[in-house]
Design an enzyme around this catalytic site. Sequence first.
Site, PDB file in Angstrom:
ATOM      1  CD  GLU A 170      81.135  83.518  25.508  1.00 52.17           C
ATOM      2  OE1 GLU A 170      81.844  82.915  26.317  1.00 52.17           O
ATOM      3  OE2 GLU A 170      80.058  83.063  25.084  1.00 52.17           O
ATOM      4  CG  ASN A 211      79.121  86.194  19.195  1.00 47.91           C
ATOM      5  OD1 ASN A 211      78.108  86.815  18.911  1.00 47.91           O
ATOM      6  ND2 ASN A 211      79.088  84.930  19.634  1.00 47.91           N
ATOM      7  CG  HIS A 248      72.559  82.797  25.434  1.00 47.34           C
ATOM      8  ND1 HIS A 248      72.070  81.716  24.730  1.00 47.34           N
ATOM      9  CD2 HIS A 248      73.823  82.982  24.998  1.00 47.34           C
ATOM     10  CE1 HIS A 248      73.018  81.255  23.915  1.00 47.34           C
ATOM     11  NE2 HIS A 248      74.097  82.005  24.058  1.00 47.34           N
ATOM     12  CD  GLU A 277      76.300  82.159  21.008  1.00 47.31           C
ATOM     13  OE1 GLU A 277      76.050  81.743  22.156  1.00 47.31           O
ATOM     14  OE2 GLU A 277      77.446  82.349  20.597  1.00 47.31           O
ATOM     15  CG  ASP A 279      69.171  80.215  24.441  1.00 45.75           C
ATOM     16  OD1 ASP A 279      69.413  81.278  25.044  1.00 45.75           O
ATOM     17  OD2 ASP A 279      69.948  79.252  24.450  1.00 45.75           O
TER      18      ASP A 279
HETATM   19  O1  9MR Z   1      75.636  75.239  23.062  1.00 46.33           O
HETATM   20  C1  9MR Z   1      77.000  74.974  23.282  1.00 46.33           C
HETATM   21  C2  9MR Z   1      77.153  73.727  24.140  1.00 46.33           C
HETATM   22  O2  9MR Z   1      76.730  72.584  23.424  1.00 46.33           O
HETATM   23  C3  9MR Z   1      78.599  73.563  24.586  1.00 46.33           C
HETATM   24  O3  9MR Z   1      78.700  72.479  25.493  1.00 46.33           O
HETATM   25  C4  9MR Z   1      79.089  74.849  25.204  1.00 46.33           C
HETATM   26  C5  9MR Z   1      80.534  74.704  25.601  1.00 46.33           C
HETATM   27  O4  9MR Z   1      81.050  75.836  26.165  1.00 46.33           O
HETATM   28  O5  9MR Z   1      78.954  75.923  24.301  1.00 46.33           O
HETATM   29  C6  9MR Z   1      77.625  76.166  23.989  1.00 46.33           C
HETATM   30  O6  9MR Z   1      77.516  77.285  23.128  1.00 46.33           O
HETATM   31  C7  9MR Z   1      77.981  78.514  23.670  1.00 46.33           C
HETATM   32  C8  9MR Z   1      78.533  79.321  22.528  1.00 46.33           C
HETATM   33  O7  9MR Z   1      79.517  78.605  21.825  1.00 46.33           O
HETATM   34  C9  9MR Z   1      79.096  80.653  23.008  1.00 46.33           C
HETATM   35  N1  9MR Z   1      78.108  81.372  23.792  1.00 46.33           N
HETATM   36  C10 9MR Z   1      77.427  80.640  24.836  1.00 46.33           C
HETATM   37  C11 9MR Z   1      76.846  79.352  24.292  1.00 46.33           C
HETATM   38  C12 9MR Z   1      76.052  78.618  25.357  1.00 46.33           C
HETATM   39  O8  9MR Z   1      76.874  78.213  26.409  1.00 46.33           O
END
Ligand code: 9MR
Length: 341
Positions: A170, A211, A248, A277, A279
């Site tokens: 990011e 990513n 997402h 990732e 969903d």
């Molecule tokens: O799914 C993850 C969630 O459990 C955490 O609380 C969160 C913290 O920032 O991160 C989520 O995963 C993220 C991923 O690491 C990077 N891209 C976005 C994802 C969804 O927020």
Amino acid sequence: MNWIDLANLLVATGILASWPAQAAPACNVTVPNPIVRAAQAAPGTIAARWAAKNKYFGVAADPGTISNAKKAGIIAKEFTQLTPENSMKWDATEPQRDHFTFGNADQLMNFATSNGQKVRGHTTVWHSQHPAWVEQINDKATLTQVMEKHITQVIGHFKGKIFVWDVVNEAFNEDGSMRDSVFYKVLGEDYIRIAFEAAKKADPAAKLYINDYNLDDPNYAKTKGLIEKVTKWRSQGIPIDGIGSQGHVSAEWNTAKTIPAALKALCAAAPECALTEVDIAGAAPSDFATVTKACLDISNCVGVTIWGVTDADSWRASSTPLLFDASGNKKQAYTAVLNAS
Ligand code: 9MR
């Protein structure tokens, strides 16, 4: 039972030692990473069909998910690749400076190894989920040393075991410019080179990815900005092997229909690519089919990772965005992906 499932069954039961070369489907896939063998996926699953095409079909999990017997069973049967949802992030692996902890990450790694699954490492350099002490560093020498050490220790800990790392996560703003993270503020764009070179040294065999999210439309400024920068960085010799598009998806903002074209553009900018990732809010079956098939249709797209097992595990659980409902039953989206595979 179709012929792919039959061949998988023969391999799984030991009647066939491996997939006969001539039985593999005719396709032009030349993926640099031999990701999965068909034998690792249970017959009749999406993952088995993808394995026959030398692509992984994976899922995000962590000790919380694998300690639940039902979910562990689903993961072992349905997926050939795992991403630690949180346990390899900076706040989990180096909560205090120079103190490294790998308990949860090792647990996930061991589970994956015992199930024959590949692990995507996620993630070493990210503006979020790093401890406050990192945010406070404001000089180049210290931040370089801290970032290099973090990458060296974390990637080094899993050297030879992890096939892909999200080295930088990011890094971009929505307008395509670079995000003003502590790394960018202190080191400028050069932090990308520092991070990827340290990762390369820590595990020369791992594929190294950048990513990001909202890369779901080829005409969106962020998609274009990332492609432009990755192309430039690679031409400068920065060892970026792949682009990860998180995927997402929601109906109103980043829709499924533009993902095939966006992924094509992203995959053309690097040796390999993946949907990392996925969903989809509401999990419309046709949208899930469109998104996953986008990867199947691109030869250097190495696989798709679904961001959680059941809807109850999702970071956006209220939008029920996954392939299994909260009780662990397959949803219509599962069947749609299977049929499209
Ligand atoms: O799914 C993850 C969630 O459990 C955490 O609380 C969160 C913290 O920032 O991160 C989520 O995963 C993220 C991923 O690491 C990077 N891209 C976005 C994802 C969804 O927020």
